[in-house]
Scaffold this active site. Structure first.
Site, PDB file in Angstrom:
ATOM      1  N   GLY A   1       0.798  -1.217   0.000  1.00 33.29           N
ATOM      2  CA  GLY A   1       0.000   0.000   0.000  1.00 33.29           C
ATOM      3  C   GLY A   1       0.832   1.269   0.000  1.00 33.29           C
TER       4      GLY A   1
ATOM      5  CB  ALA B   1     -11.839  -5.096  -6.738  1.00 38.16           C
TER       6      ALA B   1
ATOM      7  CB  VAL C   1      -3.055  20.726   0.625  1.00 36.13           C
ATOM      8  CG1 VAL C   1      -2.115  21.848   0.214  1.00 36.13           C
ATOM      9  CG2 VAL C   1      -3.617  20.021  -0.606  1.00 36.13           C
ATOM     10  N   GLY C   2      -3.010  17.478   2.173  1.00 33.48           N
ATOM     11  CA  GLY C   2      -3.887  16.504   2.802  1.00 33.48           C
ATOM     12  C   GLY C   2      -4.126  15.299   1.924  1.00 33.48           C
TER      13      GLY C   2
ATOM     14  CG  ASP D   1      -5.712   6.365   5.225  1.00 38.18           C
ATOM     15  OD1 ASP D   1      -5.499   6.184   6.440  1.00 38.18           O
ATOM     16  OD2 ASP D   1      -4.814   6.673   4.416  1.00 38.18           O
TER      17      ASP D   1
ATOM     18  CG  HIS E   1      22.194   6.195  33.178  1.00 39.84           C
ATOM     19  ND1 HIS E   1      21.809   7.480  32.870  1.00 39.84           N
ATOM     20  CD2 HIS E   1      23.550   6.215  33.316  1.00 39.84           C
ATOM     21  CE1 HIS E   1      22.874   8.260  32.834  1.00 39.84           C
ATOM     22  NE2 HIS E   1      23.940   7.511  33.114  1.00 39.84           N
TER      23      HIS E   1
END
Length: 462
Positions: free
Chosen positions: A42, A121, A271-272, A312, A441
């Site tokens: 994907g 598909a 822009v998205g 999505d 640490h």
């Protein structure tokens, strides 16, 4: 056309939601077919998350070597000449990483006995589709359908994609580093790639309609990133909008009405993203919609019986790990398990310079206590030159019982802490729980411990 396939489960889309759903369904003994028209993996694996992180890694190495070639050197390392970059080789290495992971997905699907059908598909009804490829056509009718078609980049109507105007997909496959790159959109995709190309030598300008970068995050988290941009000559045009091409330049307009032209060899539009709802027969499936997304309940069930949608396609956050979790869940529901999608928090990461992580609540009120610990007081951060960029870890907890409800951080390599942050919130850990955990640490994880101590009023190292 070949004979009709009649699997128990049909998964449409081979991204991190779809392939995980198919693998889990196969593991559970369900007869499963996965359909995808591209290489398996994907957008995330093939054109997004993985290749961009590979490019970011190379850009970081190049920047370090270039600094070592300067007169003062870097950490006592001196190079006699600037490093040479063959970007075609960089892209080839990036593709080798993609190929290896995509091949791994194929192997996992075979192991789970999932049949993979290559092609696009097109549904004629909710459970029946035709899959066409360059070489064959297949018909499939399934008992259950899992839609995992993902999303696509948003195109600006006055800046159609092509030639000079590119998406992140083309940016990750360029033959050479553009001399002048203009990025439209200061969200995480635009900044990740803009910063990478700036490290590789591009003159980068960023255009953002809002008044600051990464507007979904608070200013304390984004200030270190903005400071990096300023120090490295990346030009920010905030409160500005793109108007269109003017010769070899992008014309923009500021909020004050001033117009200017930004010369560009490439214009990267970020822009998205928008759900991929067209081209596969959604209109034939009688699915209820929620705006531009497919509507689902807390099991990812759509309005049509035994049709499921994930990732999505069903809304924010548009994140690969959300899609994978939903895909695994739906496969288990089909197998008869009782599941619902109700995470306490989903981590979000920006692989900027420095990196940003946010999990859970990101704003506190009088009902919360906050502990913030600077990475400049963390030995591991300082030892890898990550303590002087304004980074920190911030823990937000309920004022009463101390239950942790949010953790944010900004700093070099801080993305590797996202798992611990999410685990603490998901498991309902309190400040006292974290205070009692011995952190190794020297590690960045000690900053998580110290931020919890700070919220309790007893930090040790500040």
């Amino acid at each position: 056309m070949s004979a009709m396939l009649t699997p128990k489960v049909l998964v449409v889309g081979g991204g991190p939601g779809g392939y995980v759903a198919a693998i889990r369904a196969g593991q559970l003994g369900l007869d499963t077919v996965l359909v995808d028209g591209d290489r398996l993996g994907g957008t995330c694996l093939i054109r997004g998350c993985i290749p961009s992180k590979a490019l970011i890694h190379v850009a970081g190495l190049y920047e370090e070597m270039a600094a070592a070639a300067e007169e003062k050197g870097r950490f006592g390392i001196h190079l006699g000449a600037r490093p040479a970059l063959d970007f075609a080789e960089t892209v080839a290495w990036k593709e080798s990483v993609v190929d290896r992971l995509s091949g791994g997905v194929s192997a996992l699907l075979r192991k789970a006995k999932v049949k993979v059908v290559t092609g696009w598909a097109t549904f004629s009804d909710a459970k029946t589709c035709i899959v066409e490829s360059a070489h064959s056509t297949a018909a499939i009718r399934a008992e259950h359908v899992i839609l995992a078609t993902g999303s696509t980049a948003v195109e600006l109507p006055f800046l159609p994609f092509g030639d000079k105007v590119i998406t992140s997909t083309e940016a990750l496959a360029l033959g050479e580093v553009p001399k002048r790159l203009v990025v439209i959109g200061a969200g995480y995709i635009g900044l990740e790639l803009g910063i990478a190309f700036a490290k590789l030598g591009s003159e980068v300008s960023i255009v953002e309609a809002q008044d600051r970068i990464l507007p979904l995050y608070d200013a304390k988290l984004t200030d270190p990133v903005r400071n990096w941009l300023n120090r490295h000559g990346v030009t920010l045009h905030l409160g500005a909008r793109a108007l269109g091409l003017s010769g070899d330049a992008l014309e923009i307009e500021t909020r004050a009405g001033e117009r200017m032209a930004l010369p560009a060899d490439k214009i990267l539009v970020t822009v998205g993203r928008t759900p991929r709802i067209g081209g596969w027969g959604l209109e034939a499936m009688a699915l209820a919609m929620d705006g531009g997304f497919v509507a689902v309940d807390d099991r990812c069930a759509t309005s049509t019986n035994n049709v499921w949608a994930i990732g999505d396609l069903v809304g924010e956050p548009m994140l690969a790990h959300k899609a994978s979790a939903q895909g695994e869940m739906v496969a288990e529901i089909i197998a008869g398990h009782r599941r619902r999608f109700d995470p306490v928090a989903i981590p979000a990461v920006c692989f900027t310079e420095p990196e940003i992580v946010s999990v859970g609540l990101d704003a506190a009120d009088d009902n919360h206590v906050v502990g913030q610990f600077p990475l400049q007081a963390n030995g591991r951060a300082l030892s890898m030159d990550g303590g002087n960029d304004g980074g920190f870890v911030r823990t937000i907890a309920e004022a009463g019982g101390g239950r942790i409800v949010g953790i944010q951080a900004v700093g070099r390599h801080i993305s590797e802490m996202a798992g611990e942050f999410a685990t603490l919130i998901e498991m309902g850990a309190t400040l006292q729980d974290v205070a009692g955990i011995i952190h190794a640490h020297p590690t960045l994880g000690e900053a998580t411990h110290e931020s919890a101590l700070k919220a309790l009023g007893r930090a040790l190292h500040i």
